[in-house]
Design a protein around this motif. Structure first.
Motif, PDB file in Angstrom:
ATOM      1  N   ASN A 242       0.820  -1.217   0.000  1.00  0.00           N
ATOM      2  CA  ASN A 242       0.000   0.000   0.000  1.00  0.00           C
ATOM      3  C   ASN A 242       0.853   1.266   0.000  1.00  0.00           C
ATOM      4  N   SER A 243       2.092   1.176   0.466  1.00  0.00           N
ATOM      5  CA  SER A 243       2.927   2.365   0.514  1.00  0.00           C
ATOM      6  C   SER A 243       3.602   2.670  -0.818  1.00  0.00           C
ATOM      7  N   VAL A 244       3.621   1.730  -1.759  1.00  0.00           N
ATOM      8  CA  VAL A 244       4.170   1.981  -3.094  1.00  0.00           C
ATOM      9  C   VAL A 244       3.174   2.855  -3.849  1.00  0.00           C
ATOM     10  N   PRO A 245       3.622   3.937  -4.486  1.00  0.00           N
ATOM     11  CA  PRO A 245       2.690   4.928  -5.032  1.00  0.00           C
ATOM     12  C   PRO A 245       1.622   4.403  -5.997  1.00  0.00           C
ATOM     13  N   LEU A 246       1.953   3.710  -7.062  1.00  0.00           N
ATOM     14  CA  LEU A 246       0.943   3.319  -8.048  1.00  0.00           C
ATOM     15  C   LEU A 246       0.407   1.915  -7.854  1.00  0.00           C
ATOM     16  N   LEU A 247       1.070   1.114  -7.072  1.00  0.00           N
ATOM     17  CA  LEU A 247       0.714  -0.291  -6.956  1.00  0.00           C
ATOM     18  C   LEU A 247      -0.706  -0.548  -6.428  1.00  0.00           C
ATOM     19  N   PRO A 248      -1.219   0.180  -5.427  1.00  0.00           N
ATOM     20  CA  PRO A 248      -2.584  -0.097  -4.978  1.00  0.00           C
ATOM     21  C   PRO A 248      -3.633   0.101  -6.067  1.00  0.00           C
ATOM     22  N   LYS A 249      -3.470   1.142  -6.888  1.00  0.00           N
ATOM     23  CA  LYS A 249      -4.448   1.384  -7.960  1.00  0.00           C
ATOM     24  C   LYS A 249      -4.359   0.301  -9.029  1.00  0.00           C
ATOM     25  N   ILE A 250      -3.127  -0.162  -9.332  1.00  0.00           N
ATOM     26  CA  ILE A 250      -2.965  -1.235 -10.304  1.00  0.00           C
ATOM     27  C   ILE A 250      -3.607  -2.514  -9.771  1.00  0.00           C
ATOM     28  N   MET A 251      -3.414  -2.775  -8.468  1.00  0.00           N
ATOM     29  CA  MET A 251      -4.024  -3.967  -7.872  1.00  0.00           C
ATOM     30  C   MET A 251      -5.546  -3.882  -7.890  1.00  0.00           C
ATOM     31  N   GLU A 252      -6.092  -2.691  -7.683  1.00  0.00           N
ATOM     32  CA  GLU A 252      -7.546  -2.515  -7.782  1.00  0.00           C
ATOM     33  C   GLU A 252      -8.030  -2.826  -9.192  1.00  0.00           C
ATOM     34  N   LEU A 253      -7.297  -2.350 -10.213  1.00  0.00           N
ATOM     35  CA  LEU A 253      -7.675  -2.642 -11.595  1.00  0.00           C
ATOM     36  C   LEU A 253      -7.600  -4.131 -11.892  1.00  0.00           C
ATOM     37  N   VAL A 254      -6.570  -4.798 -11.387  1.00  0.00           N
ATOM     38  CA  VAL A 254      -6.461  -6.238 -11.585  1.00  0.00           C
ATOM     39  C   VAL A 254      -7.639  -6.945 -10.916  1.00  0.00           C
ATOM     40  N   GLY A 255      -7.977  -6.525  -9.701  1.00  0.00           N
ATOM     41  CA  GLY A 255      -9.109  -7.125  -8.997  1.00  0.00           C
ATOM     42  C   GLY A 255     -10.428  -6.906  -9.716  1.00  0.00           C
ATOM     43  N   LEU A 256     -10.633  -5.697 -10.222  1.00  0.00           N
ATOM     44  CA  LEU A 256     -11.860  -5.416 -10.979  1.00  0.00           C
ATOM     45  C   LEU A 256     -11.904  -6.232 -12.266  1.00  0.00           C
ATOM     46  N   GLY A 257     -10.763  -6.355 -12.930  1.00  0.00           N
ATOM     47  CA  GLY A 257     -10.719  -7.153 -14.159  1.00  0.00           C
ATOM     48  C   GLY A 257     -11.031  -8.615 -13.887  1.00  0.00           C
TER      49      GLY A 257
ATOM     50  N   THR B  48     -12.716  -9.821 -11.354  1.00  0.00           N
ATOM     51  CA  THR B  48     -14.129  -9.924 -10.969  1.00  0.00           C
ATOM     52  C   THR B  48     -15.019  -9.914 -12.198  1.00  0.00           C
ATOM     53  N   GLY B  49     -14.732  -9.020 -13.148  1.00  0.00           N
ATOM     54  CA  GLY B  49     -15.515  -8.980 -14.383  1.00  0.00           C
ATOM     55  C   GLY B  49     -15.405 -10.279 -15.158  1.00  0.00           C
ATOM     56  N   TRP B  50     -14.178 -10.830 -15.246  1.00  0.00           N
ATOM     57  CA  TRP B  50     -14.004 -12.107 -15.938  1.00  0.00           C
ATOM     58  C   TRP B  50     -14.771 -13.219 -15.241  1.00  0.00           C
TER      59      TRP B  50
ATOM     60  N   VAL C 152     -17.470 -13.034 -13.338  1.00  0.00           N
ATOM     61  CA  VAL C 152     -18.910 -12.874 -13.560  1.00  0.00           C
ATOM     62  C   VAL C 152     -19.273 -13.330 -14.962  1.00  0.00           C
ATOM     63  N   TYR C 153     -18.473 -12.926 -15.955  1.00  0.00           N
ATOM     64  CA  TYR C 153     -18.763 -13.334 -17.334  1.00  0.00           C
ATOM     65  C   TYR C 153     -18.611 -14.838 -17.505  1.00  0.00           C
ATOM     66  N   ARG C 154     -17.588 -15.422 -16.908  1.00  0.00           N
ATOM     67  CA  ARG C 154     -17.292 -16.842 -17.112  1.00  0.00           C
ATOM     68  C   ARG C 154     -18.255 -17.760 -16.363  1.00  0.00           C
ATOM     69  N   TYR C 155     -18.618 -17.391 -15.119  1.00  0.00           N
ATOM     70  CA  TYR C 155     -19.364 -18.334 -14.287  1.00  0.00           C
ATOM     71  C   TYR C 155     -20.773 -17.905 -13.896  1.00  0.00           C
ATOM     72  N   LEU C 156     -21.115 -16.638 -13.931  1.00  0.00           N
ATOM     73  CA  LEU C 156     -22.398 -16.222 -13.366  1.00  0.00           C
ATOM     74  C   LEU C 156     -23.440 -15.762 -14.382  1.00  0.00           C
ATOM     75  N   LEU C 157     -23.056 -15.397 -15.588  1.00  0.00           N
ATOM     76  CA  LEU C 157     -24.028 -14.841 -16.536  1.00  0.00           C
ATOM     77  C   LEU C 157     -24.942 -15.886 -17.154  1.00  0.00           C
ATOM     78  N   PHE C 158     -24.418 -17.059 -17.452  1.00  0.00           N
ATOM     79  CA  PHE C 158     -25.187 -18.041 -18.199  1.00  0.00           C
ATOM     80  C   PHE C 158     -25.522 -19.241 -17.317  1.00  0.00           C
ATOM     81  N   LYS C 159     -26.685 -19.831 -17.602  1.00  0.00           N
ATOM     82  CA  LYS C 159     -27.193 -20.923 -16.775  1.00  0.00           C
ATOM     83  C   LYS C 159     -26.249 -22.123 -16.785  1.00  0.00           C
ATOM     84  N   GLN C 160     -25.733 -22.485 -17.941  1.00  0.00           N
ATOM     85  CA  GLN C 160     -24.846 -23.644 -18.052  1.00  0.00           C
ATOM     86  C   GLN C 160     -23.560 -23.441 -17.244  1.00  0.00           C
ATOM     87  N   SER C 161     -23.009 -22.237 -17.288  1.00  0.00           N
ATOM     88  CA  SER C 161     -21.774 -21.981 -16.546  1.00  0.00           C
ATOM     89  C   SER C 161     -22.030 -21.941 -15.038  1.00  0.00           C
ATOM     90  N   ARG C 162     -23.225 -21.506 -14.613  1.00  0.00           N
ATOM     91  CA  ARG C 162     -23.560 -21.556 -13.176  1.00  0.00           C
ATOM     92  C   ARG C 162     -23.639 -22.992 -12.695  1.00  0.00           C
TER      93      ARG C 162
END
Length: 161
Positions: free
Chosen positions: A112-127, A129-131, A133-143
């Motif tokens: 957290n003390s490294v200047p840009l690393l927390p924001k990059i980690m947030e972007l990785v986490g959001l990415g 999470t989006g993957w 949701v798309y891979r496992y939660l959107l479609f009935k077969q994947s659920r």
């Protein structure tokens, strides 16, 4: 008539602006606290003696009706500790858990003390999470696939497979 409307509009705008502008410029670094109109116009004695609902009154008591009995709690803990067969393993696992939490906290603080690393980690986490949701939660077969994967993991952990 247009002059009267313009004058009244100008006076109204001035009144609104004067209300929003500070009366005096505060000293550098010090800003006045906002005043609460309900408390500033009401003396404290009136607030103290006001009628309140009996449901809101809190009364301190020294009765022995506490919901937790410390003697009973300690006796239960002692019984459970005496029932444990391998005490050294429990102590080692407990100590290891405390060390792991401390180490994780230190590592997160360092990241957290490294200047840009927390924001990059947030972007990785959001990415991710989006993957997910798309891979496992959107479609009935994947659920259904996710549910069978979770059940297989549960069986592996429980040892029933």
């Amino acid at each position: 008539m247009a002059m009267a409307v313009a004058a009244s509009t100008s006076m109204a705008a001035t009144a609104v602006l004067m209300h929003r502008l500070p009366a005096a410029k505060p000293a550098a670094g010090f800003f006045p606290l906002p005043q609460c109109p309900s408390l500033s116009s009401t003396p404290f004695n009136q607030l103290k003696g006001s009628k309140r609902s009996p449901q809101l009154l809190v009364k301190a008591s020294s009765s022995d009706e506490s919901s937790i009995d410390t003697n009973e709690l300690f006796s239960d803990l002692k019984e459970k500790w005496d029932a444990v067969e391998n005490k050294t393993t429990v102590i080692i696992y407990g100590g290891g858990a405390v060390v792991a939490v401390w180490l994780a906290s230190t590592l997160i603080g360092a990241v957290n003390s490294v200047p840009l690393l927390p924001k990059i980690m947030e972007l990785v986490g959001l990415g991710y999470t989006g993957w997910f949701v798309y891979r496992y939660l959107l479609f009935k077969q994947s659920r259904k696939e996710l549910a069978t994967d979770i059940e297989a993991i549960k069986k592996k952990i429980a040892g029933s497979e």
